[in-house]
Design an enzyme around this catalytic site. Structure first.
Site, mmCIF file in Angstrom:
data_model
loop_
_atom_site.group_PDB
_atom_site.id
_atom_site.type_symbol
_atom_site.label_atom_id
_atom_site.label_comp_id
_atom_site.label_asym_id
_atom_site.label_seq_id
_atom_site.Cartn_x
_atom_site.Cartn_y
_atom_site.Cartn_z
ATOM 1 N N HIS A 188 0.807 -1.218 0.000
ATOM 2 C CA HIS A 188 0.000 0.000 0.000
ATOM 3 C C HIS A 188 0.840 1.267 0.000
ATOM 4 O O HIS A 188 0.414 2.297 -0.499
ATOM 5 C CB HIS A 188 -0.999 -0.017 1.156
ATOM 6 C CG HIS A 188 -2.148 -0.922 0.846
ATOM 7 N ND1 HIS A 188 -2.169 -2.232 1.233
ATOM 8 C CD2 HIS A 188 -3.260 -0.716 0.107
ATOM 9 C CE1 HIS A 188 -3.266 -2.791 0.766
ATOM 10 N NE2 HIS A 188 -3.952 -1.903 0.082
ATOM 11 N N ARG A 295 -9.850 5.317 -0.925
ATOM 12 C CA ARG A 295 -9.457 4.345 0.112
ATOM 13 C C ARG A 295 -9.623 5.020 1.468
ATOM 14 O O ARG A 295 -8.694 5.643 1.983
ATOM 15 C CB ARG A 295 -8.008 3.920 -0.089
ATOM 16 C CG ARG A 295 -7.777 3.005 -1.291
ATOM 17 C CD ARG A 295 -6.314 2.587 -1.381
ATOM 18 N NE ARG A 295 -6.099 1.432 -2.230
ATOM 19 C CZ ARG A 295 -5.809 1.493 -3.526
ATOM 20 N NH1 ARG A 295 -5.707 2.651 -4.137
ATOM 21 N NH2 ARG A 295 -5.605 0.382 -4.210
ATOM 22 N N ARG A 331 -14.754 3.612 -0.486
ATOM 23 C CA ARG A 331 -14.692 2.258 0.043
ATOM 24 C C ARG A 331 -14.685 2.327 1.561
ATOM 25 O O ARG A 331 -13.976 3.154 2.150
ATOM 26 C CB ARG A 331 -13.415 1.577 -0.441
ATOM 27 C CG ARG A 331 -13.226 0.222 0.211
ATOM 28 C CD ARG A 331 -12.100 -0.529 -0.392
ATOM 29 N NE ARG A 331 -10.815 -0.031 0.064
ATOM 30 C CZ ARG A 331 -9.664 -0.464 -0.430
ATOM 31 N NH1 ARG A 331 -9.660 -1.348 -1.407
ATOM 32 N NH2 ARG A 331 -8.526 -0.007 0.011
ATOM 33 N N GLU A 429 -12.568 -9.083 -5.002
ATOM 34 C CA GLU A 429 -11.115 -9.228 -4.842
ATOM 35 C C GLU A 429 -10.733 -10.566 -4.223
ATOM 36 O O GLU A 429 -9.586 -10.762 -3.844
ATOM 37 C CB GLU A 429 -10.511 -8.044 -4.068
ATOM 38 C CG GLU A 429 -11.232 -7.620 -2.838
ATOM 39 C CD GLU A 429 -10.663 -6.347 -2.208
ATOM 40 O OE1 GLU A 429 -9.633 -5.826 -2.648
ATOM 41 O OE2 GLU A 429 -11.291 -5.890 -1.242
ATOM 42 N N ASN A 452 -5.546 -6.151 -7.228
ATOM 43 C CA ASN A 452 -4.349 -6.333 -6.401
ATOM 44 C C ASN A 452 -4.530 -7.527 -5.473
ATOM 45 O O ASN A 452 -3.685 -8.413 -5.389
ATOM 46 C CB ASN A 452 -4.065 -5.078 -5.560
ATOM 47 C CG ASN A 452 -4.045 -3.824 -6.388
ATOM 48 O OD1 ASN A 452 -3.817 -3.892 -7.590
ATOM 49 N ND2 ASN A 452 -4.294 -2.679 -5.779
ATOM 50 N N ASP A 453 -5.657 -7.527 -4.768
ATOM 51 C CA ASP A 453 -5.917 -8.666 -3.886
ATOM 52 C C ASP A 453 -6.369 -9.880 -4.677
ATOM 53 O O ASP A 453 -6.045 -11.004 -4.311
ATOM 54 C CB ASP A 453 -6.959 -8.291 -2.824
ATOM 55 C CG ASP A 453 -6.315 -7.559 -1.654
ATOM 56 O OD1 ASP A 453 -5.219 -7.987 -1.235
ATOM 57 O OD2 ASP A 453 -6.877 -6.555 -1.188
ATOM 58 N N ARG A 463 1.202 -10.351 -1.567
ATOM 59 C CA ARG A 463 1.582 -9.164 -2.337
ATOM 60 C C ARG A 463 2.615 -8.305 -1.626
ATOM 61 O O ARG A 463 3.257 -7.447 -2.225
ATOM 62 C CB ARG A 463 0.334 -8.323 -2.691
ATOM 63 C CG ARG A 463 -0.363 -7.754 -1.497
ATOM 64 C CD ARG A 463 -1.734 -7.200 -1.849
ATOM 65 N NE ARG A 463 -1.721 -5.785 -2.139
ATOM 66 C CZ ARG A 463 -2.809 -5.030 -2.157
ATOM 67 N NH1 ARG A 463 -3.995 -5.563 -1.920
ATOM 68 N NH2 ARG A 463 -2.736 -3.748 -2.420
ATOM 69 N N CYS A 500 -10.624 -1.359 -10.186
ATOM 70 C CA CYS A 500 -9.953 -0.273 -9.450
ATOM 71 C C CYS A 500 -8.580 -0.698 -8.958
ATOM 72 O O CYS A 500 -7.875 0.069 -8.325
ATOM 73 C CB CYS A 500 -10.812 0.221 -8.302
ATOM 74 S SG CYS A 500 -11.113 -1.048 -7.078
HETATM 75 C C1 PEP Z 1 -7.288 -4.192 -4.737
HETATM 76 O O1 PEP Z 1 -7.124 -5.103 -3.934
HETATM 77 O O2 PEP Z 1 -7.135 -4.317 -5.972
HETATM 78 C C2 PEP Z 1 -7.675 -2.849 -4.257
HETATM 79 C C3 PEP Z 1 -8.039 -1.897 -5.090
HETATM 80 O O3 PEP Z 1 -7.622 -2.631 -2.925
HETATM 81 P P1 PEP Z 1 -6.247 -2.404 -2.114
HETATM 82 O O4 PEP Z 1 -5.135 -2.320 -3.095
HETATM 83 O O5 PEP Z 1 -6.413 -1.177 -1.316
HETATM 84 O O6 PEP Z 1 -6.182 -3.647 -1.280
HETATM 85 MG MG MG Z 2 -7.799 -4.854 -1.878
#
Ligand code: PEP
Ligand code: MG
Length: 538
Positions: A188, A295, A331, A429, A452-453, A463, A500
């Site tokens: 993050h 976020r 979110r 996710e 991402n998740d 990650r 996103c």
């Molecule tokens: C994701 O997981 O793709 C996402 C947008 O949320 P974050 O990166 O904040 O976990």
């Molecule tokens: Mg996420």
């Protein structure tokens, strides 16, 4: 000239003085000091310095988050004026002939421990304040003021690692680039760097003992290259690159006001991902068609206690008002794993990514969740708000969320507080959410795919772990397959599906994502116009 290669996080060139962030150790080291007067004078100086910093922070918070935000720092200042707190430290130095650091650390630990054992919730919350303030005094005793608080001039920030909270505390205008020894491009902190459009490199194998604040550095974010004490040729080359990058940005401005549409007439909505009010400006400057992901957990980071309802309401309202007719997707709190602060009191877990995080915390702590929902429903009156629920894995979770939302609606009605129910979306996710997306699509107004998740959970790759980077592949066939399924199921029930996660900004994939039917791409503000240019070429 010393040159290092790391892993690229965000492109762009920077050249300037270095600021090394040294963190205080959490360990309390016993040290004797015979000259107690000198030690007391050191504490007095560090306390004075900390009070100055708190005043400055309080002033900034007033601008960014209103009076409630400023009140937190005022409460911290009060601790530094507290006779009992100061006398305990001085008394210990006099009696036991110990070093200032030891006396401050032990006093903080004892006082915080005493607060934690109290019945009253408010007094218990003071423990985190005491720890925070004492940490600040310790940093000043070590000659390392808190991150970003005392940067006299813009600098290349160099650190062993940075938490999202620490990054949030820095003043954007003072950061030329971020360089860390540890870290992963998918963390993050890296996402924040991209959101703030800061050139950044992680995994730079430099020994911090050999780097001094004030020495010059050149950072090439795209090439993941960092050079300390560059020669004149490299310095001048960096200046030329920066000029080119400024020209390129100016050129992109011609796309402001243009449609995000392919040559064949396929439209896609391009929105911006933000972490706070400060980023709204970037979203507007880059002509984002809305905020696709706010976020909200960023509001909870870099501070010592929960943001109260009123403070959150003001932030959400200001974001909505600034965006006017454009939509804002906020979110709900997605804390846990790498995003946390002491006051959440999350226990250390063996597998934090699979642990107590995201919506799980909100469902187990409805008090925290309801405070945020109240602020969101109230703010919804002031613009085009949607809320988005993270980390969903089951229908049952959604049912429980809707029950809590209903309770909040009833409470607000009873208190005659104006509110409006926003549109409600689900973040896709987890592979589980994809597999039941036909059911979730019937329960939500829209989907937002968090790649991402989704990548982390589909490929079973942490990650956060920089060593696994070669295995963390958001373009993996399995991830793309899951995106396709989620989009198809959303469309089957007449719902929109956007992305996103960071994959939305991958220009080499834009064409495939549009072909899959993705309706919206939400990217860091600086990527909005490059993405629009790419869409218009297709
Ligand atoms: C994701 O997981 O793709 C996402 C947008 O949320 P974050 O990166 O904040 O976990
Ligand atoms: Mg996420």
């Amino acid at each position: 000239m010393r040159r290092y290669f790391g892993r690229a996080v965000h492109g762009g060139t920077a050249a300037g003085p270095v600021f090394v962030v040294k963190k205080e150790s959490r360990e309390i080291v016993y040290a004797r000091a015979e000259d107690f007067q000198a030690q007391i004078a050191r504490v007095q100086r560090a306390v004075g310095q900390s009070r100055e910093e708190l005043k400055a922070l309080s002033h900034r918070a007033l601008h960014r988050a209103g009076e409630d935000g400023a009140a937190i720092f005022a409460a911290h200042e009060m601790i530094l004026e507290d006779e009992e707190y100061l006398e305990t430290i001085y008394g210990m130095i006099r009696r036991e002939k110990v070093a200032a650091e030891y006396a401050v650390a032990v006093t903080a630990q004892e006082l915080a421990g005493r607060f934690e054992r109290m019945e009253d919730e408010c007094i218990r919350a003071r423990a985190a304040d005491v720890r925070d303030v004492s940490g600040q005094v310790l940093r000043n005793l070590a000659g390392n003021p808190g991150c970003g608080l005392r940067l006299a001039e813009p600098a290349v920030i160099v650190a062993q690692d940075l938490t999202p909270g620490e990054t949030m505390q820095m003043e954007r205008e003072k950061i030329l680039a971020l360089v860390t020894v540890q870290g992963s491009p998918n963390s993050h902190t890296s996402i924040l760097a991209r959101m703030m459009d800061i050139p950044a490199v992680v995994g730079v194998p430099v020994e911090l003992e050999h780097i001094r604040s004030g020495m010059r550095a050149v950072v090439d974010g795209t090439g993941a290259e960092v050079t300390f004490e560059p020669d004149e040729d490299l310095w001048e080359a960096a200046e030329r690159s920066m000029a080119r990058e400024r020209d390129e940005k100016r050129l992109l401005q011609s796309l402001r006001g243009e449609e995000s549409v392919t040559r064949s007439g396929r439209k896609v909505q391009i929105c911006a991902n933000i972490g706070g009010l400060a980023d709204v400006k970037g979203a507007l400057e880059n002509d984002a068609e809305g905020i696709g992901l706010f976020r909200s957990e960023c509001l909870y980071l870099g501070r010592a206690g929960f943001p109260p309802e009123e403070e959150q309401f003001q932030v959400y309202r200001q974001a909505l008002e600034a965006m006017g007719e454009k939509k804002v997707v906020i979110r709900t709190l997605d804390i846990g794993a790498d995003k946390t602060e002491d006051y959440f009191r999350l226990e250390t877990e063996a597998n934090p990514a699979l642990g107590y995080r995201g919506i799980r915390i909100c469902l187990k702590r409805p008090d925290i969740f309801k405070t945020q929902l109240r602020a969101l429903l109230r703010a919804s009156v002031y613009g085009k708000l949607s809320v988005l629920y993270p980390m969903i894995t089951s229908v049952k979770e959604m049912e429980r969320i809707y029950e809590i939302v209903d309770e909040v609606k009833k409470e607000l009605s009873k208190e005659r507080i104006p509110f409006r129910l926003p549109r409600q979306g689900i973040m896709i996710e987890t592979p589980a959410a994809v597999m039941i997306s036909h059911r979730l699509a019937q329960m939500a107004d829209f989907f937002s795919i968090g790649t991402n998740d989704l990548t982390q959970y589909t490929l079973a790759v942490d990650r956060q772990n920089g060593q696994l980077e070669e295995f963390y592949d958001p373009r993996h066939e399995a991830v793309l397959c899951l995106i396709r399924i989620a989009v198809e199921n959303a469309h089957k029930y007449g719902k929109r599906a956007g992305i996103c996660g960071e994959l939305a900004a991958d220009l080499e994939l834009t064409e495939s994502l549009l072909e899959m039917g993705v309706d919206e791409l939400s990217v860091p503000p600086a990527m909005v116009l490059p993405l629009r240019r790419r869409v218009r070429e297709i």
